[in-house]
Design a protein around this motif. Sequence first.
Motif: not given
Length: 627
Positions: A541-558, A376-382
């Motif tokens: 609440r978990g990065y996968a959830r953030c990535l799924f809902l916010a996509g590119a707006d979710c940070p990839t580092s900190y 359902r979402t490319p950024q989580l597929s695979g």
Amino acid sequence: MIYRKEIDGLRSIAVIPVILFHAGFSGFSGGFAGVDVFFVISGYLITSILLSDLSAGHFSILRFYERRARRILPALFFVVLACLPLALAWLAPFELRKFGASLVAVSLFASNILFWTEKGYFDSAAELKPLLHTWSLAVEEQYYIIVPVFLLLLWRFGRAFLGLAFAIVFLASLGLAEVLSKTAPTAAFYLLPSRAWELALGAFAALILGSQPPRERLWRNQVGAFLGLAMILGAQALVSEATRWPSLQTLIPTVGTLLVILFATRNTLVGTILSLPPLVWIGKFSYSAYLWHQPLFAFAKYRTLGEPSAVLMAALTLLTLLLAFVTWRYVEQPFRRAGPEARFGRAAIFGMSGLGIAASAVIGFAVYRAEGLPARTPQLSGQDLAFAGDGVPWIVTPEADHVPFVLIGDSHAKHFFATFKDRLGDGALFAGPNCFAFATVHNLPRMQRPLDPESCLATADRLADYLRQHRTTRIYLSYFWDHDIAERGTGQRIGSLRDPAVLSKVMQRVERDLRQLAPQSEIVLIGGTPAARPAGPGLERGYARCLFLAGADCPTSYPRARREDAEINAMLARWAEGRPNLRFIRPSTNLCDAERCFILRDGALLYSDGAHLTRPGADLALRDLLN
């Protein structure tokens, strides 16, 4: 059975605090006790109906289940159907997979068993599970399977014998609840054997009121009803999630409910209050209100990637009541009426119930087998989104005389174990949730995640026995390194490992314990895994959830967290320096650069939540560090 307005009013007193508790409003810390009120009411009503049928000589199990199907299933499947598109749109794959499992469990009337088995250290927060509340329906449905047969078999012996039988059930179940609330609180909370006593209390009311109508002693009824209502409201306001539940303390709201049922006649003050039209009105659709509130709140909390505002929760509370009324009026009511004037006959009810059960089970199983539909979402597929320790037991003990390694720790040992096995071979694992346990020291349980210290100490004893009987090349210690340590035996607090003096003292004891058990083994300390929690919205609440809902707006580092490196890891490195046959390795070397630590790197998700690694994260963290 004679209709009693005050029972519908009592349902309002049960459901409103449950909703306000889950909405997070202050003053309702014990609102969950409303479920216990419902259990007693259900026990009273169901037993009354069955006793009435037995007395009249037209008892029918088929008719009983027809009534239950009309009462429960249409609204339940309507709400479940409404949840499905929201789940497909918003839930990340691993969460949708669990939702699919809950659909299957609901259809099998076993969701209490599912949520009991799911309730673990790494499980999703209960507040984010849309169908969590169906556990109480499963308890009642399981009771409905047993009680008709129970009554049919014992009816011939008379009401007194029935009362004795229910008393035995009550005492055995209450005793089990008291024991399990201390030793296995999750089982106590979810499972029928430790909840049956609450339904049995309602059965007592049915037996008492059915054998002899209450005498109109106004003073007695006034006092009994007032005391009962005070017990219910007091429990809902004063107990909290820290209270052992169910236990002897649960007698307060449940006995209070029994008193209200027995004594709140219409000429009492409490009976008059409970018969007020607004309370009766809400009570009539309280079942639908209960069904709607959890999905609405769970999806809101999930979608906002944080805590919803009080204004939003208030609006959702009102929406719960609105949807409940609509569901009661247009779904519950058309199916409730039985007999010649019924819109839907018995065959239609059983047919539609079977179809609803089958559809829910098939859809749920399909979603579960499809791993939550990650495409359902490319950024989580695979992506490998799971915690690297999923499916790994807390203790693994190969029987070989010599094992290549023994890994000791808490959840941060568990998320490294599969990587260890791939790199070093079949070694042993001794870990536990929040568990720091050795021969002379152990951890104190954290308030935010209660831990049975005995299980942790049992792990330490098994470790000692294993090291006495098996040889190993290396012993690895991997922890979150944030434990509060106590003396083994006395339980006296030594201090926090974040204190350099305490760390040094404790590690000297740990080294001494391990040297005595495995004198030839090298000891390797694994530094703490950097925590991803400080970065951006929703990561708690978990990065996968953030990535799924916010996509590119979710940070990839900190930004690199100095606390982990500069304090704990630096202290461990200094303590290990110069000690023979002991060394320190630092996973953050591979997870971070000079400025930041990574959550997503080279297309791979490294964290399953704010503190634990996925398998790609674990592999990267230990790259070139194991030999």
